[in-house]
Design a protein around this motif. Structure first.
Motif, PDB file in Angstrom:
ATOM      1  N   GLU A   1      -7.230 -39.051 -73.606  1.00  0.00           N
ATOM      2  CA  GLU A   1      -8.829 -38.478 -73.811  1.00  0.00           C
ATOM      3  C   GLU A   1      -8.406 -37.243 -72.517  1.00  0.00           C
ATOM      4  O   GLU A   1      -8.077 -35.612 -73.203  1.00  0.00           O
ATOM      5  CB  GLU A   1     -10.378 -39.126 -72.946  1.00  0.00           C
ATOM      6  CG  GLU A   1     -11.261 -39.204 -73.783  1.00  0.00           C
ATOM      7  CD  GLU A   1     -12.082 -40.091 -73.736  1.00  0.00           C
ATOM      8  OE1 GLU A   1     -11.932 -41.105 -72.117  1.00  0.00           O
ATOM      9  OE2 GLU A   1     -13.718 -40.015 -73.328  1.00  0.00           O
TER      10      GLU A   1
ATOM     11  N   ALA B   1      -5.731 -35.657 -74.906  1.00  0.00           N
ATOM     12  CA  ALA B   1      -6.242 -34.786 -76.075  1.00  0.00           C
ATOM     13  C   ALA B   1      -6.800 -33.401 -75.250  1.00  0.00           C
ATOM     14  O   ALA B   1      -6.437 -32.304 -75.976  1.00  0.00           O
ATOM     15  CB  ALA B   1      -7.201 -35.186 -76.736  1.00  0.00           C
TER      16      ALA B   1
ATOM     17  N   PHE C   1      -9.928 -36.071 -79.639  1.00  0.00           N
ATOM     18  CA  PHE C   1      -9.776 -37.360 -79.682  1.00  0.00           C
ATOM     19  C   PHE C   1     -10.521 -38.482 -80.209  1.00  0.00           C
ATOM     20  O   PHE C   1     -12.008 -37.932 -80.105  1.00  0.00           O
ATOM     21  CB  PHE C   1     -10.522 -37.544 -77.978  1.00  0.00           C
ATOM     22  CG  PHE C   1     -10.369 -38.415 -77.661  1.00  0.00           C
ATOM     23  CD1 PHE C   1      -8.884 -39.062 -77.446  1.00  0.00           C
ATOM     24  CD2 PHE C   1     -11.529 -39.789 -77.271  1.00  0.00           C
ATOM     25  CE1 PHE C   1      -8.751 -41.040 -76.537  1.00  0.00           C
ATOM     26  CE2 PHE C   1     -11.081 -41.557 -76.612  1.00  0.00           C
ATOM     27  CZ  PHE C   1      -9.760 -41.424 -76.980  1.00  0.00           C
TER      28      PHE C   1
END
Ligand SMILES: Nc1ncnc2c1ncn2[C@@H]1O[C@H](COP(=O)(O)OP(=O)(O)OP(=O)(O)O)[C@@H](O)[C@H]1O
Ligand SMILES: [Mg+2]
Length: 359
Positions: free
Chosen positions: A288, A291, A298
């Protein structure tokens, strides 16, 4: 007595229903087909941009509610259908009825690219999409083992016929060379092998071609990404720092090649133990974070489960053997997410929509 509803009233009502992913209403997006209003009975089809639409149920429910609220409507019958848009990238290079090619890459080896490729392909096929899987890992092709395929059908008129497994069509260099034989490639050969792989295979019509790439950002991955007109790339990473660094490099390679990044998948995110506790074997939250930093979507987390490895080794993928397991569910959600991202990207392009309104 209430007046009978008109087609215009029904269309106006449907014009208030949003496609949450594509940020427009069903009428503007030309998704309503075969609209029929007979007395109080209304029927129509909703043409989605992917059979794997994660919001299918929600869209159907909202459309039904909107039409039911029109005065005089007694019943609504909705058929859910789909037509996957083509982003146009596949048109120039090779003449093929493949609508979207999606690469699965990483910077690092062994993070689960092949596992993700296989299970995403199966999940998309289960939803009704026409799916091909190309094992482009020419150094260590694992897909045949993961799907339990030992050979290709005999070629027809100089075209390779893909193997079929779990409703997907698959081709792999692993099926074209003798088992155990080392594969040595140089740049130009690599490029031509990939082009051949695409052009000489009788894929038929495909909504999605999933391409499992070899690890790394080396020559191989690079020439593959250049030889293939990709709709987008998915990056697989583990949550740990070293994997993230490599994944970041993989991602930048695709960016340099102007391949859109569909998003990041974090694999082996955690292990649920029998006593109910959760173990973060490779750390947590890294996917995450990456991302976020890279400003790409994500796509989801896939937990660890020994059944994944067993499934891969035995040619029976987890989405087939344990479709209700948390891992299979995570992979299915991710497949739907990917399909939605591909639709959004394709619809952003001119003439991408093969959909025309039909009355
Ligand atoms: N979520 C998971 N839980 C348990 N095992 C997993 C999981 N994901 C992958 N594996 C296992 O990890 C190993 C490596 O996975 P896989 O071969 O898919 O990685 P890869 O990135 O394609 O590797 P390579 O870089 O060598 O191509 C396999 O044995 C696979 O079954
Ligand atoms: Mg692999």
């Amino acid at each position: 007595m209430t007046d009978k509803p008109t087609k215009e009233q029904v269309i106006a009502a449907l014009g208030t229903v949003q496609e949450p992913e594509l940020h427009d209403d069903l009428v503007t997006l030309n998704m309503i087909r075969e609209l029929n209003v007979e007395g109080g009975k209304v029927s129509f089809s909703i043409m989605l941009t992917t059979p794997a639409c994660p919001l299918r149920g929600q869209i159907q429910k909202e459309a039904e509610q909107a039409v039911m609220s029109v005065g005089g409507v007694e019943s609504v019958e909705i058929k859910m259908d789909s037509d996957v848009p083509n982003d146009g990238r596949m048109r120039g290079l090779v003449q093929m009825p493949i609508r979207n090619a999606i690469a699965v890459g990483s910077g690092k080896g062994g993070v689960g690219k092949s596992t993700v490729s296989v299970n995403i392909a199966i999940a998309l096929a289960k939803s009704g999409a026409r799916v091909g899987l190309m094992d482009a890992d020419i150094y260590g092709p694992n897909i045949p083992t993961m799907l339990g395929v030992e050979k290709l059908p005999p070629p027809k008129s100089e075209k390779l016929i893909p193997a079929k497994a779990y409703d997907i069509k698959m081709i792999s260099m692993g099926l074209l060379v003798k088992p155990g034989q080392p594969l040595i490639w140089r740049g130009p050969m690599l490029n031509s092998a990939i082009r051949q792989f695409l052009g000489d295979v009788e894929w038929g019509e495909l909504d999605y071609l999933i391409v499992d790439l070899p690890p790394g950002t080396g020559d191989a991955a690079l020439s593959l990404a250049q030889a293939l007109p990709l709709s987008g790339a998915i990056i697989v990473t583990l949550p740990q720092l070293v994997s993230l660094e490599d994944a970041g490099r993989g991602l930048n390679m695709f960016r340099q090649l102007e391949v859109p990044i569909l998003g990041i998948i974090e694999n082996m995110s955690y292990l649920d133990l029998p006593d109910g506790t959760r173990m973060d074997i490779f750390g947590s939250g890294g996917g995450e974070q990456l991302a976020d930093t890279m400003e790409v979507p994500f796509l989801g987390k896939v937990p660890m489960d020994s059944e994944v490895r067993v499934g891969g080794d035995s040619g029976k993928p987890i989405t087939v053997t344990h479709p209700d397991s948390p891992v299979a569910k995570a992979l299915t959600d991710i497949a739907q997410n990917v399909a939605a991202k591909v639709s959004v990207a394709a619809l952003g392009k001119e003439n991408a929509l093969p959909i025309k309104i039909v009355e």
